[in-house]
Design an enzyme around this catalytic site. Structure first.
Site, PDB file in Angstrom:
ATOM      1  N   ASN A  10       0.890  -1.138   0.103  1.00 47.83           N
ATOM      2  CA  ASN A  10       0.111   0.199   0.026  1.00 47.83           C
ATOM      3  C   ASN A  10       0.847   1.240   0.103  1.00 47.83           C
ATOM      4  O   ASN A  10       1.275   1.498   1.091  1.00 47.83           O
ATOM      5  CB  ASN A  10      -0.812  -0.181   1.250  1.00 47.83           C
ATOM      6  CG  ASN A  10      -1.794   0.933   1.387  1.00 47.83           C
ATOM      7  OD1 ASN A  10      -1.793   2.060   0.552  1.00 47.83           O
ATOM      8  ND2 ASN A  10      -2.637   1.124   2.408  1.00 47.83           N
ATOM      9  N   ARG A  94      -2.306  -2.084  -3.428  1.00 49.99           N
ATOM     10  CA  ARG A  94      -3.629  -1.294  -3.377  1.00 49.99           C
ATOM     11  C   ARG A  94      -3.617  -0.024  -4.542  1.00 49.99           C
ATOM     12  O   ARG A  94      -2.654   0.844  -4.291  1.00 49.99           O
ATOM     13  CB  ARG A  94      -3.697  -0.808  -1.947  1.00 49.99           C
ATOM     14  CG  ARG A  94      -4.935   0.150  -1.752  1.00 49.99           C
ATOM     15  CD  ARG A  94      -4.868   0.656  -0.513  1.00 49.99           C
ATOM     16  NE  ARG A  94      -6.114   1.491  -0.322  1.00 49.99           N
ATOM     17  CZ  ARG A  94      -6.407   2.673   0.474  1.00 49.99           C
ATOM     18  NH1 ARG A  94      -5.131   3.218   0.937  1.00 49.99           N
ATOM     19  NH2 ARG A  94      -7.421   3.343   0.323  1.00 49.99           N
ATOM     20  N   HIS A 183     -12.809   2.633  -0.508  1.00 46.71           N
ATOM     21  CA  HIS A 183     -12.848   1.701   0.759  1.00 46.71           C
ATOM     22  C   HIS A 183     -13.395   0.286   0.055  1.00 46.71           C
ATOM     23  O   HIS A 183     -14.071  -0.577   0.970  1.00 46.71           O
ATOM     24  CB  HIS A 183     -13.598   1.892   1.907  1.00 46.71           C
ATOM     25  CG  HIS A 183     -13.235   3.202   2.863  1.00 46.71           C
ATOM     26  ND1 HIS A 183     -13.963   4.179   3.401  1.00 46.71           N
ATOM     27  CD2 HIS A 183     -11.819   3.751   3.141  1.00 46.71           C
ATOM     28  CE1 HIS A 183     -13.234   5.068   4.059  1.00 46.71           C
ATOM     29  NE2 HIS A 183     -11.784   4.527   3.750  1.00 46.71           N
ATOM     30  N   ARG A 244     -12.387  15.047   7.309  1.00 44.12           N
ATOM     31  CA  ARG A 244     -13.497  15.449   6.220  1.00 44.12           C
ATOM     32  C   ARG A 244     -14.584  15.906   6.699  1.00 44.12           C
ATOM     33  O   ARG A 244     -15.486  15.110   7.519  1.00 44.12           O
ATOM     34  CB  ARG A 244     -13.308  14.522   4.999  1.00 44.12           C
ATOM     35  CG  ARG A 244     -11.851  13.898   4.611  1.00 44.12           C
ATOM     36  CD  ARG A 244     -12.191  13.331   3.540  1.00 44.12           C
ATOM     37  NE  ARG A 244     -10.980  12.576   2.974  1.00 44.12           N
ATOM     38  CZ  ARG A 244     -10.442  11.356   3.124  1.00 44.12           C
ATOM     39  NH1 ARG A 244     -11.598  10.204   3.478  1.00 44.12           N
ATOM     40  NH2 ARG A 244      -9.295  10.871   2.748  1.00 44.12           N
ATOM     41  N   GLU A 387      -8.198  -5.418   4.953  1.00 48.29           N
ATOM     42  CA  GLU A 387      -8.082  -4.941   3.535  1.00 48.29           C
ATOM     43  C   GLU A 387      -6.748  -5.834   3.042  1.00 48.29           C
ATOM     44  O   GLU A 387      -6.797  -6.152   1.701  1.00 48.29           O
ATOM     45  CB  GLU A 387      -7.940  -3.434   3.542  1.00 48.29           C
ATOM     46  CG  GLU A 387      -9.322  -2.662   3.872  1.00 48.29           C
ATOM     47  CD  GLU A 387      -9.094  -1.211   3.845  1.00 48.29           C
ATOM     48  OE1 GLU A 387      -9.326  -0.642   2.929  1.00 48.29           O
ATOM     49  OE2 GLU A 387      -8.772  -1.042   5.175  1.00 48.29           O
TER      50      GLU A 387
END
Ligand code: AMP
Length: 403
Positions: A10, A94, A183, A244, A387
């Site tokens: 990643n 990823r 996601h 956010r 993940e």
């Protein structure tokens, strides 16, 4: 094929997270993180898991991603797990944005690299770093399949009615503006694991997945396929997140520019980095916010209430989108750990068949589990996301297919 190991990478702009897994049993062999690449004091933390060894930390200058991957390879080699090992079947990467083109994990070649590059305008922060990671790994092991696993892929099954914004079609198409969602590997993994927890096939169940980490997103999954999700063109839309804003009236942006005199770059930073929980109360860690709430802190209380209010709106919206809901699954840092968030999110929704059992909700565990009362019409689940395992699983399944 005898090689069963998959390295999952990643790659961020100044960091690389990695895990080495053995897909013969899904076991983790090693994991680690390289941070502050390109800075004076870069840091590598490596944890070998097969040998039961202690974590090793190293700091010094790691100039670029190539040097980072070299350093990772050297650490892995110390435990006989080096990247030159014939046991390594593939490297899974990823990749944040796969646009509409990539609906599945994909073996990387020149054309794939070019398409990921073409998507940089819609993912300016992530795709360049992901590309650098892939190119570096390709240079290191050109003989090995490099597989890109896209954060957006799981959401490409959304119908046009959910994926399109109600703006001029020509303008939207010209600039590739639509809801992509993110996601995706987490939503895919958790929706499947939730079906498993219910003892049913993914095709048979409808699940609302609430991925509540520092970034947060919800998805509506019908029979294993995503039909709506809360993040949009970028990860800014939807739920209240750590930093956010999530949803707001788009005219806020015009107002800040025209009346507030802010530049687009300043507004971008405000909404992505200085909003959400941190903007509301100065903290983005739910542990700290709960501690402050318990002490009677007003700003923290309001931030928590706004967070929950938005979450509830999405539960209601996706309930309506799905029509029938079998389960709601909480995942990621907040979803897996914050019992008060789970309790508050479903409070008052008994008429929708939703409730949380206080004692079950209070249990701390790394295992997927149900927290709704035994007779609940809609099950409420806590399903730890993974993940890296999902990326490794998808990568390995693809290389086995083409072997
Ligand atoms: P993630 O992005 O999935 O790694 O989630 C990170 C976030 O999870 C942190 O910013 C915290 O807000 C939250 N978190 C982690 N551990 C806990 C905990 N024990 N209780 C409440 N929130 C937590």
């Amino acid at each position: 094929m005898s090689a069963t190991r998959v390295l999952v990478l990643n790659s961020g702009s100044s960091s690389v997270k990695y895990q080495l897994l053995d897909m013969a049993d899904g076991g983790r062999l090693a994991m680690g993180l390289v941070e502050r690449i390109g800075e004076e004091t870069s840091r590598l933390k490596h944890t070998p898991l097969v040998t039961g060894g202690e974590s090793r930390e190293w700091s010094g200058t790691i100039a670029d991603h190539e040097a980072a991957l070299q350093a990772v390879s050297e650490e892995l080699a110390k435990d006989g797990l080096g990247l030159d090992s014939p046991e390594l079947a593939a490297i899974g990467h990823r990749v944040v944005h796969g646009g509409q083109a990539f609906t599945e994990p994909t073996v990387v070649d020149g054309a794939v690299l070019a398409e990921i590059e073409r998507l940089i305008p819609v993912a300016p922060l992530h795709n360049p770093a992901n590309l650098t990671g892939i190119r570096t790994a390709m240079a290191l092991r050109p003989d090995l399949p490099q597989v890109a696993v896209f954060d957006t892929a799981f959401h490409t099954t959304m119908p046009e009615s959910a994926a399109r914004y109600a703006i001029d079609v020509k303008t939207a198409d010209e600039h590739r503006i639509r809801r992509y969602g993110f996601h995706g590997t987490s939503h895919a993994y958790v929706s499947r694991a939730t079906a498993e927890l219910l003892g049913r096939a993914p095709e048979e169940v409808n699940v609302i997945v609430l991925h509540l980490g520092n970034g947060a997103s919800a998805s509506a999954v019908r029979g294993g396929r995503c039909v709506d999700t809360s993040m949009g063109l970028t990860p800014l839309e939807g739920l209240v997140m750590g930093t956010r804003s999530g949803d707001l009236d788009p005219a806020v942006i015009f107002h800040l520019a025209r009346v507030g005199g802010m530049s687009i770059a300043e507004i971008d930073t405000l909404l992505n980095k200085k909003s959400g929980l941190v903007g509301l109360c100065g903290d983005n860690d739910m542990r700290e916010i709960r501690r402050r709430v318990d002490e009677g802190d007003e700003a923290a209380r309001l931030a928590f209430d706004i967070y929950i209010h938005r979450l509830k709106k999405y539960i209601g919206a996706y309930y309506a989108v799905l029509g029938t809901v079998d389960a709601i699954a909480f995942t990621a840092g907040v979803g897996e750990n914050a019992a008060p968030v789970r309790e508050a999110a479903v409070a008052g929704l008994e008429t929708l068949g939703l409730a949380v059992d206080g004692a079950l909700n209070a249990v701390r565990s790394d295992e997927p589990r149900l927290i709704s009362p035994a007779d609940a019409r809609v099950k409420v689940a806590v399903v730890p996301t993974d993940e890296e395992l999902e990326i490794a699983t998808q990568t390995y399944a693809l290389v086995k297919k083409i072997d």
